[in-house]
Design a protein around this motif. Structure first.
Motif, short mmCIF file in Angstrom:
data_model
loop_
_atom_site.label_atom_id
_atom_site.label_comp_id
_atom_site.label_asym_id
_atom_site.label_seq_id
_atom_site.Cartn_x
_atom_site.Cartn_y
_atom_site.Cartn_z
N VAL A 218 -42.34 -48.50 54.25
CA VAL A 218 -41.69 -49.53 53.45
C VAL A 218 -41.26 -50.68 54.34
O VAL A 218 -41.00 -50.51 55.54
CB VAL A 218 -40.46 -48.97 52.68
CG1 VAL A 218 -40.88 -47.94 51.66
CG2 VAL A 218 -39.44 -48.39 53.64
N ARG A 219 -41.18 -51.86 53.75
CA ARG A 219 -40.70 -53.04 54.46
C ARG A 219 -39.20 -53.19 54.19
O ARG A 219 -38.78 -53.28 53.04
CB ARG A 219 -41.45 -54.28 53.98
CG ARG A 219 -41.06 -55.57 54.70
CD ARG A 219 -42.02 -56.69 54.33
NE ARG A 219 -41.93 -57.01 52.92
CZ ARG A 219 -41.17 -57.98 52.42
NH1 ARG A 219 -40.42 -58.72 53.23
NH2 ARG A 219 -41.15 -58.22 51.12
N ASP A 220 -38.43 -53.21 55.27
CA ASP A 220 -36.97 -53.30 55.17
C ASP A 220 -36.55 -54.68 55.65
O ASP A 220 -36.51 -54.96 56.86
CB ASP A 220 -36.32 -52.20 56.01
CG ASP A 220 -34.83 -52.06 55.75
OD1 ASP A 220 -34.12 -53.07 55.83
OD2 ASP A 220 -34.38 -50.94 55.45
N GLU A 221 -36.22 -55.56 54.71
CA GLU A 221 -35.84 -56.92 55.06
C GLU A 221 -34.51 -56.97 55.80
O GLU A 221 -34.28 -57.85 56.64
CB GLU A 221 -35.76 -57.78 53.80
CG GLU A 221 -37.10 -58.03 53.13
CD GLU A 221 -36.96 -58.95 51.94
OE1 GLU A 221 -35.81 -59.38 51.64
OE2 GLU A 221 -37.99 -59.25 51.31
N LEU B 116 -40.43 -49.38 58.08
CA LEU B 116 -39.92 -48.01 58.26
C LEU B 116 -40.95 -47.01 57.75
O LEU B 116 -41.36 -47.07 56.59
CB LEU B 116 -38.61 -47.84 57.49
CG LEU B 116 -37.49 -48.83 57.85
CD1 LEU B 116 -36.23 -48.52 57.02
CD2 LEU B 116 -37.17 -48.80 59.33
N LEU B 117 -41.35 -46.12 58.62
CA LEU B 117 -42.31 -45.06 58.27
C LEU B 117 -41.54 -43.74 58.25
O LEU B 117 -41.06 -43.28 59.29
CB LEU B 117 -43.46 -45.01 59.27
CG LEU B 117 -44.72 -44.21 58.90
CD1 LEU B 117 -45.90 -44.61 59.80
CD2 LEU B 117 -44.52 -42.70 58.98
N PHE B 118 -41.39 -43.15 57.07
CA PHE B 118 -40.67 -41.89 56.91
C PHE B 118 -41.67 -40.74 56.76
O PHE B 118 -42.63 -40.84 55.99
CB PHE B 118 -39.76 -41.93 55.68
CG PHE B 118 -38.64 -42.92 55.77
CD1 PHE B 118 -37.46 -42.59 56.41
CD2 PHE B 118 -38.77 -44.19 55.23
CE1 PHE B 118 -36.42 -43.50 56.50
CE2 PHE B 118 -37.74 -45.11 55.31
CZ PHE B 118 -36.56 -44.77 55.95
N ILE B 119 -41.42 -39.65 57.48
CA ILE B 119 -42.26 -38.45 57.40
C ILE B 119 -41.38 -37.28 56.96
O ILE B 119 -40.34 -37.01 57.58
CB ILE B 119 -42.93 -38.13 58.75
CG1 ILE B 119 -43.76 -39.32 59.24
CG2 ILE B 119 -43.81 -36.88 58.63
CD1 ILE B 119 -44.38 -39.12 60.60
N ARG B 120 -41.79 -36.61 55.92
CA ARG B 120 -41.01 -35.48 55.41
C ARG B 120 -41.17 -34.24 56.29
O ARG B 120 -42.24 -34.00 56.86
CB ARG B 120 -41.44 -35.14 53.97
CG ARG B 120 -40.50 -34.17 53.28
CD ARG B 120 -40.96 -33.87 51.87
NE ARG B 120 -42.12 -32.99 51.86
CZ ARG B 120 -42.66 -32.49 50.76
NH1 ARG B 120 -42.16 -32.80 49.58
NH2 ARG B 120 -43.72 -31.69 50.82
N GLY B 121 -40.13 -33.45 56.37
CA GLY B 121 -40.18 -32.21 57.14
C GLY B 121 -40.83 -31.08 56.36
O GLY B 121 -41.50 -31.28 55.35
N ALA B 122 -40.64 -29.86 56.86
CA ALA B 122 -41.31 -28.68 56.27
C ALA B 122 -40.54 -28.21 55.04
O ALA B 122 -39.53 -27.52 55.15
CB ALA B 122 -41.41 -27.57 57.31
N ILE B 123 -41.05 -28.57 53.88
CA ILE B 123 -40.44 -28.17 52.61
C ILE B 123 -41.40 -27.30 51.80
O ILE B 123 -41.03 -26.24 51.31
CB ILE B 123 -40.00 -29.40 51.80
CG1 ILE B 123 -38.84 -30.11 52.52
CG2 ILE B 123 -39.58 -29.01 50.39
CD1 ILE B 123 -38.35 -31.36 51.84
N SER B 124 -42.64 -27.72 51.68
CA SER B 124 -43.62 -26.96 50.89
C SER B 124 -44.25 -25.87 51.75
O SER B 124 -44.07 -25.81 52.98
CB SER B 124 -44.70 -27.90 50.36
OG SER B 124 -45.50 -28.38 51.43
N VAL B 125 -45.01 -24.99 51.11
CA VAL B 125 -45.72 -23.92 51.83
C VAL B 125 -46.71 -24.51 52.82
O VAL B 125 -46.84 -24.04 53.96
CB VAL B 125 -46.45 -23.00 50.81
CG1 VAL B 125 -47.35 -22.00 51.54
CG2 VAL B 125 -45.44 -22.27 49.94
N LYS B 126 -47.42 -25.57 52.42
CA LYS B 126 -48.40 -26.18 53.31
C LYS B 126 -47.72 -26.84 54.51
O LYS B 126 -48.26 -26.82 55.62
CB LYS B 126 -49.25 -27.18 52.54
CG LYS B 126 -50.13 -26.52 51.49
CD LYS B 126 -50.88 -27.53 50.65
CE LYS B 126 -51.72 -26.83 49.57
NZ LYS B 126 -52.41 -27.79 48.69
N ASP B 127 -46.54 -27.41 54.29
CA ASP B 127 -45.77 -27.95 55.41
C ASP B 127 -45.43 -26.84 56.40
O ASP B 127 -45.54 -27.02 57.62
CB ASP B 127 -44.47 -28.59 54.91
CG ASP B 127 -44.70 -29.88 54.16
OD1 ASP B 127 -45.68 -30.58 54.46
OD2 ASP B 127 -43.90 -30.19 53.25
#
Length: 538
Positions: free
Chosen positions: A171-174, A180-191
């Motif tokens: 996302v662009r944060d004015e 900003l590049l956000f990466i989700r942590g291990a929540i799902s089974v595949k994660d």
């Protein structure tokens, strides 16, 4: 149990698919599964056949093969090395002996961080953490609203996680003039499968000089699943980031994540900084998993900021540190504790329930000495029935499930030795005999043997490390910059799992900001959810 049921079904499906396909994959196909991109490859530590992938799977066949292999690897590194006695009794006993070691993060070799500049940095970090938490836990629309963004600010979004393909967005944060590049942590089974693919693979990156005239290459090893995930995110994000930087040349790039997402973010930052257009990339990693060897972690201190909360064990957890912990647990004498409590029937019922649960979740795990175990079990049952039939009927159901684990790995064990041991203890009461045999069998189980000659390479959390430490005998917290060597050891604590969650990070950071404000004897700036008053200056 719903989530566990899903995990069990997914594991069984992956194993079944892999078995069906294993006969159809040619040697060329197997090599393709092993790795598709550029770069060196190496054999898996510990003698496993084949090579681990350094790229995300490109097809469902590759994904099924990698998932199945990952499950076997994870089992071998956990329950395969940690017999039931070590887990159920050894760790608990060793934790009591060890005590709380959090003070080691505030020792003489740790530098306290204080002052207005540190408080302002924490306020900025707290906003990024809240944004990361909303992205990971809330619907995307709620995340956009919380951050003050609209859909035109979204450069790219991958909303579904797959094996080695994490959920992320840019996302662009004015307000901060950043992408900003956000990466989700291990929540799902595949994660979690991505996080469990923990073999080390070669990884290197070029470090540009401060003048930008030259570079040096730092080589090392990193977490296999996270390297593959970082490369996949880079392939997806680099085109849109390059265009965005051309349109907004004064914007910087920040990559933010928590836990597994933080480790992927740090590796991704190393990759992006090799691109001249994206060399402004920096990373904020909250509770990152140990993901890279020493030289790589040290080389990222200028552009990766790691934040660790109290007893959070994830930044310390790896194959080598786990092997060291196991050696320390076995060196502690936990057998007397077990013998003291084993007459409580609830322990035996807990063992019975736990092992049956593990068997139901890992139906494909092969026990190389199961035939020996079965013979041992039958001989023991016969011997005990001759002495105390009633006792055997009460105890056998709980103990029988343990013997395959007790005997696992002891392929040279002779059933006659066990029978002779039962005869020698025949003068005792039947119930007491079974309990003593269980204690002694657990103590002589494969956990007492030496670990592999080469357990692997020690991995560390990346970058500059800021650790929020609870002060002894008080509810206050302090912030320290801690040396990387402190994270080569697992320190057990009752809160080591809870302290890893993002809400706990938020609570501790708020307490720390309040304390620093009191030390300055100045009013704390507005720290509402948007943190609007400080973002333009942080």
């Amino acid at each position: 149990m719903g989530a566990k049921g899903v995990a069990s079904s997914a594991a069984g499906t992956a194993a079944l698919v892999y078995v069906v396909l294993s006969g159809r994959l040619s040697s060329d196909g197997a090599e393709k599964v092993a790795g598709r991109g550029r770069g060196r490859r190496e054999d898996v530590e510990g003698g496993s056949e084949g090579r681990w992938p350094e790229r995300a799977p490109a097809s469902w066949r590759e994904a099924a093969a990698v998932a199945s292999r990952t499950l076997g690897f994870a089992y071998g590194e956990t329950l395969g090395k940690w017999p039931l006695g070590d887990i159920a009794f050894g760790i608990s006993h060793y934790m009591r002996l060890q005590g709380n070691l959090q003070h080691e993060y505030a020792g003489s070799n740790c530098m306290p961080l204080e002052g207005p500049g540190v408080r302002h940095e924490l306020i900025s970090l707290l906003r990024y953490l809240r944004l990361c938490m909303f992205f990971s836990k809330k619907p995307y629309e709620v995340f956009l609203e919380f951050g003050g963004y609209d859909h035109s600010d979204t450069l790219i979004r991958k909303s579904k996680a797959k094996l080695m393909k994490p959920k992320f967005t840019v996302v662009r944060d004015e307000t901060t003039r950043c992408f900003l590049l956000f990466i989700r942590g291990a929540i799902s089974v595949k994660d979690r499968l991505t996080a469990a693919t923990a073999a080390e693979v070669p990884f290197h990156h070029a470090v540009l000089s401060h003048e930008g005239r030259g570079s040096s290459v730092v080589a090392g090893h990193a977490h296999c699943g996270m390297v593959a995930a970082a490369r996949w995110v880079a392939d997806q994000a680099i085109p849109c980031l390059s265009r965005a930087v051309e349109l907004f040349p004064d914007y910087r790039i920040k990559i933010i994540g928590h836990s597994m997402g933080a480790a992927i973010a740090a590796i991704l930052t190393c990759i992006l900084r090799e691109n001249k257009k994206l060399s402004s990339s920096s990373c904020i990693a909250f509770g990152p998993a140990a993901c890279m060897t020493w030289d790589l972690a040290e080389s990222s201190k200028d552009f990766v900021t790691t934040v660790v909360n109290k007893n959070d064990m994830v930044p310390c957890f790896g194959k080598v540190s786990a092997a060291s912990l196991r050696a320390e647990v076995m060196a502690s004498s936990w057998a007397p504790d077990l013998q003291e409590h084993i007459q409580q029937k609830r322990i035996l019922s807990l063992i019975n329930h736990s092992v049956n649960l593990m068997r139901s979740y890992v139906p494909f795990a092969h026990n190389p000495s199961s035939m020996v175990a079965d013979h041992v079990e039958s001989r023991m049952a016969e011997a005990e029935m001759k002495r105390s039939e009633d006792v055997v009927m009460k105890k056998h159901s709980a103990l029988s499930c343990c013997w395959p684990y007790v005997a696992a790995g002891r392929q040279t064990l002779e059933a006659a030795d066990w029978d002779r041991e039962a005869e020698e203890k025949g003068a005792d009461d039947g119930e007491h005999t079974m309990e003593q045999l269980m204690v002694e069998a657990l103590r002589r189980s494969p956990s007492t043997t030496a670990s592999r000659a080469h357990p692997g390479r020690q991995l560390y959390p990346p970058g500059r490390i800021m650790h929020m430490v609870a002060l002894p005998a008080s509810e206050d917290v302090a912030l320290y910059e801690t040396p990387r060597a402190a994270y080569g050891k697992i320190r057990l604590a009752g809160s080591m799992v809870k302290d890893h969650y993002m809400p706990r990070y938020v609570e501790t950071m708020e307490l720390l900001i309040d304390r620093l404000a009191e030390d300055e004897d100045a009013p704390l700036r507005d720290t509402d959810d948007r943190c609007q008053s400080c973002c333009c200056k942080c």
